[in-house]
Design a protein around this motif. Structure first.
Motif, PDB file in Angstrom:
ATOM      1  N   MET A  32      -0.315   6.632  11.413  1.00  0.00           N
ATOM      2  CA  MET A  32      -0.767   5.630  10.440  1.00  0.00           C
ATOM      3  C   MET A  32      -0.805   4.242  11.077  1.00  0.00           C
ATOM      4  N   LYS A  33      -1.844   3.479  10.732  1.00  0.00           N
ATOM      5  CA  LYS A  33      -2.009   2.148  11.323  1.00  0.00           C
ATOM      6  C   LYS A  33      -1.198   1.099  10.554  1.00  0.00           C
ATOM      7  N   VAL A  34      -0.854   0.019  11.255  1.00  0.00           N
ATOM      8  CA  VAL A  34      -0.122  -1.081  10.625  1.00  0.00           C
ATOM      9  C   VAL A  34      -0.866  -1.547   9.369  1.00  0.00           C
ATOM     10  N   LYS A  35      -2.187  -1.654   9.473  1.00  0.00           N
ATOM     11  CA  LYS A  35      -3.008  -2.111   8.347  1.00  0.00           C
ATOM     12  C   LYS A  35      -2.804  -1.253   7.102  1.00  0.00           C
ATOM     13  N   GLU A  36      -2.702   0.051   7.281  1.00  0.00           N
ATOM     14  CA  GLU A  36      -2.526   0.937   6.126  1.00  0.00           C
ATOM     15  C   GLU A  36      -1.184   0.693   5.454  1.00  0.00           C
ATOM     16  N   ILE A  37      -0.165   0.425   6.289  1.00  0.00           N
ATOM     17  CA  ILE A  37       1.158   0.151   5.737  1.00  0.00           C
ATOM     18  C   ILE A  37       1.160  -1.164   4.966  1.00  0.00           C
ATOM     19  N   VAL A  38       0.480  -2.152   5.519  1.00  0.00           N
ATOM     20  CA  VAL A  38       0.335  -3.445   4.841  1.00  0.00           C
ATOM     21  C   VAL A  38      -0.272  -3.227   3.457  1.00  0.00           C
ATOM     22  N   ASP A  39      -1.328  -2.421   3.396  1.00  0.00           N
ATOM     23  CA  ASP A  39      -2.011  -2.194   2.125  1.00  0.00           C
ATOM     24  C   ASP A  39      -1.161  -1.371   1.157  1.00  0.00           C
ATOM     25  N   LEU A  40      -0.581  -0.286   1.654  1.00  0.00           N
ATOM     26  CA  LEU A  40       0.179   0.609   0.780  1.00  0.00           C
ATOM     27  C   LEU A  40       1.434  -0.057   0.216  1.00  0.00           C
ATOM     28  N   LEU A  41       2.079  -0.921   1.013  1.00  0.00           N
ATOM     29  CA  LEU A  41       3.325  -1.551   0.560  1.00  0.00           C
ATOM     30  C   LEU A  41       3.113  -3.003   0.137  1.00  0.00           C
ATOM     31  N   SER A  42       1.857  -3.412   0.055  1.00  0.00           N
ATOM     32  CA  SER A  42       1.503  -4.800  -0.316  1.00  0.00           C
ATOM     33  C   SER A  42       2.324  -5.830   0.460  1.00  0.00           C
ATOM     34  N   LEU A  43       2.272  -5.728   1.783  1.00  0.00           N
ATOM     35  CA  LEU A  43       3.065  -6.640   2.612  1.00  0.00           C
ATOM     36  C   LEU A  43       2.327  -7.949   2.851  1.00  0.00           C
ATOM     37  N   LYS A  44       3.123  -9.016   3.024  1.00  0.00           N
ATOM     38  CA  LYS A  44       2.551 -10.287   3.462  1.00  0.00           C
ATOM     39  C   LYS A  44       2.280 -10.185   4.956  1.00  0.00           C
ATOM     40  N   VAL A  45       1.229 -10.850   5.389  1.00  0.00           N
ATOM     41  CA  VAL A  45       0.912 -10.855   6.822  1.00  0.00           C
ATOM     42  C   VAL A  45       1.063 -12.283   7.339  1.00  0.00           C
ATOM     43  N   TYR A  46       2.087 -12.509   8.167  1.00  0.00           N
ATOM     44  CA  TYR A  46       2.336 -13.861   8.679  1.00  0.00           C
ATOM     45  C   TYR A  46       1.568 -14.150   9.953  1.00  0.00           C
ATOM     46  N   SER A  47       1.089 -13.122  10.613  1.00  0.00           N
ATOM     47  CA  SER A  47       0.383 -13.333  11.890  1.00  0.00           C
ATOM     48  C   SER A  47      -0.450 -12.110  12.262  1.00  0.00           C
ATOM     49  N   GLY A  97      -2.503  -1.315  15.432  1.00  0.00           N
ATOM     50  CA  GLY A  97      -1.477  -0.560  16.159  1.00  0.00           C
ATOM     51  C   GLY A  97      -1.028   0.668  15.388  1.00  0.00           C
ATOM     52  N   GLU A  98      -0.643   1.700  16.114  1.00  0.00           N
ATOM     53  CA  GLU A  98      -0.214   2.952  15.499  1.00  0.00           C
ATOM     54  C   GLU A  98       1.290   2.885  15.211  1.00  0.00           C
ATOM     55  N   VAL A  99       1.666   3.196  13.977  1.00  0.00           N
ATOM     56  CA  VAL A  99       3.086   3.190  13.594  1.00  0.00           C
ATOM     57  C   VAL A  99       3.649   4.598  13.740  1.00  0.00           C
ATOM     58  N   THR A 100       4.673   4.731  14.566  1.00  0.00           N
ATOM     59  CA  THR A 100       5.234   6.067  14.803  1.00  0.00           C
ATOM     60  C   THR A 100       6.501   6.321  13.997  1.00  0.00           C
ATOM     61  N   GLY A 121       1.224 -10.661  20.388  1.00  0.00           N
ATOM     62  CA  GLY A 121       0.342  -9.710  19.709  1.00  0.00           C
ATOM     63  C   GLY A 121       1.067  -8.643  18.915  1.00  0.00           C
ATOM     64  N   VAL A 122       2.275  -8.978  18.446  1.00  0.00           N
ATOM     65  CA  VAL A 122       3.004  -8.043  17.584  1.00  0.00           C
ATOM     66  C   VAL A 122       3.005  -8.622  16.160  1.00  0.00           C
ATOM     67  N   PRO A 123       2.349  -7.926  15.207  1.00  0.00           N
ATOM     68  CA  PRO A 123       2.234  -8.468  13.855  1.00  0.00           C
ATOM     69  C   PRO A 123       3.587  -8.706  13.181  1.00  0.00           C
ATOM     70  N   LEU A 124       3.654  -9.829  12.454  1.00  0.00           N
ATOM     71  CA  LEU A 124       4.856 -10.183  11.707  1.00  0.00           C
ATOM     72  C   LEU A 124       4.503 -10.098  10.228  1.00  0.00           C
ATOM     73  N   LEU A 125       5.227  -9.230   9.522  1.00  0.00           N
ATOM     74  CA  LEU A 125       4.915  -8.943   8.124  1.00  0.00           C
ATOM     75  C   LEU A 125       6.106  -9.283   7.254  1.00  0.00           C
ATOM     76  N   LYS A 158      12.374   2.763  19.176  1.00  0.00           N
ATOM     77  CA  LYS A 158      11.413   3.483  20.024  1.00  0.00           C
ATOM     78  C   LYS A 158      10.043   2.840  19.918  1.00  0.00           C
ATOM     79  N   GLU A 159       9.290   2.956  20.975  1.00  0.00           N
ATOM     80  CA  GLU A 159       7.931   2.426  21.025  1.00  0.00           C
ATOM     81  C   GLU A 159       7.140   2.851  19.776  1.00  0.00           C
ATOM     82  N   GLY A 160       6.419   1.903  19.197  1.00  0.00           N
ATOM     83  CA  GLY A 160       5.545   2.218  18.061  1.00  0.00           C
ATOM     84  C   GLY A 160       6.216   2.124  16.703  1.00  0.00           C
ATOM     85  N   GLN A 161       7.549   1.968  16.662  1.00  0.00           N
ATOM     86  CA  GLN A 161       8.218   1.856  15.368  1.00  0.00           C
ATOM     87  C   GLN A 161       7.995   0.462  14.769  1.00  0.00           C
TER      88      GLN A 161
END
Ligand SMILES: Nc1ncnc2c1ncn2[C@@H]1O[C@H](COP(=O)(O)OP(=O)(O)OP(=O)(O)O)[C@@H](O)[C@H]1O
Ligand SMILES: [Mg+2]
Lengths: 136, 113
Positions: free
Chosen positions: B1-16, B23-26, B88-92, B42-45
């Motif tokens: 699942m992509k970071v974007k999908e998590i942002v949408d599903l959990l209605s997260l704020k995007v600071y950057s 990015g792929e969330v593992t 380049g690491v998104p802050l939510l 671990k990488e991708g978390q």
């Protein structure tokens, strides 16, 4: 290839700079990513320990074809009981440092878990030198 | 699942990094202790925390994490946002407490691959 970085005690804004530079160099050299991960953990923890516990220090990184040698020399209070300091959970970090999420007493254990060789020379009242070796 | 999908599903704020949420969330790692995250994530978390200072982005980048989520409505320091962009690491962020956010995240990550 040799690199040298200065570290100021108490300056958390720069903590991790050396680790990030070394990570980039190792990536460019095509070093195996699982090895890079171990180098990053060990170097970051050692770097932050200078910031959190010492007055100032210098990091020397020596990258050879067979591995990396890291030497972190600091001027600081030294470590009175190294065996105790190596124990998970032991920390003398200040309240302010703990509030930032440092001071869990996991840094030295992280270093020893990730290094192929680790040696600590320390003189109370003078400073500490860590030598970390990780093979490629 | 992509970071974007998590942002949408959990209605997260995007600071950057609004434009780079691919990015792929593992998985996820929840902790407020930096050396715990340094040693065990671990990488991708995605990293769930209430720490807001810039060192969290240093750790996230060094560990190749996919994003950092601040809980309980905590807002990042300006320097934290800046470093997040550089690395380049998104802050939510979320108003949820860590327990609730982790539960929701576990659920969405568990049901989709
Ligand atoms: N360079 C150093 N100079 C002086 N004391 C040190 C140094 N490095 C470590 N120590 C001592 O060893 C203890 C344990 O270090 P360790 O890195 O394991 O944990 P910490 O730095 O306290 O917390 P954490 O690394 O989890 O943020 C420190 O609290 C400190 O007392
Ligand atoms: Mg430490």
């Amino acid at each position: 290839m040799q690199f040298e970085y200065k570290v100021e005690g108490g300056d958390f804004t720069q903590a991790g700079h050396a680790s990030s530079q070394i990570k980039k160099s190792l990536k460019q050299l095509g070093v195996d990513s699982s090895v890079i991960k171990r180098v990053v953990v060990a170097l970051y923890e050692a770097e932050v320990n200078i910031v959190a516990h010492a007055y100032r220090g210098v990091i020397y990184a020596d990258i050879e074809s067979t591995g990396i040698k890291l030497t972190l020399e600091d001027e600081g209070p030294g470590i009175p009981d190294v065996e105790q300091a190596m124990r998970k959970g032991f920390s003398t970090a200040s309240h302010a440092v703990r509030e930032m999420g440092f001071g869990a007493g996991m840094g030295l254990p992280n270093i020893s878990e990730n290094a192929d060789n680790l040696s600590i020379e320390t003189v109370v009242g003078k400073g500490t030198t860590l030598r970390i070796e990780i093979k490629f | 699942m992509k970071v974007k999908e998590i942002v949408d599903l959990l209605s997260l704020k995007v600071y950057s990094c609004e434009d780079s949420l691919q990015g792929e969330v593992t998985g996820g790692y929840a902790s407020d202790l930096l050396s715990d995250v340094m040693g065990h994530s671990k990488e991708g978390q995605v990293w769930i925390t209430l720490q807001t200072h810039k060192n969290i982005m240093g750790v996230a980048s060094l560990r190749d994490l996919s994003a950092v989520i601040l809980v309980k409505g905590f807002t990042p320091d300006d320097e934290t946002v800046k470093l997040s962009v550089t690395e380049g690491v998104p802050l939510l962020g979320s108003d949820m407490e860590a327990f609730e956010l982790c539960g929701k995240l576990y659920e969405v990550l568990g049901t989709q691959k």
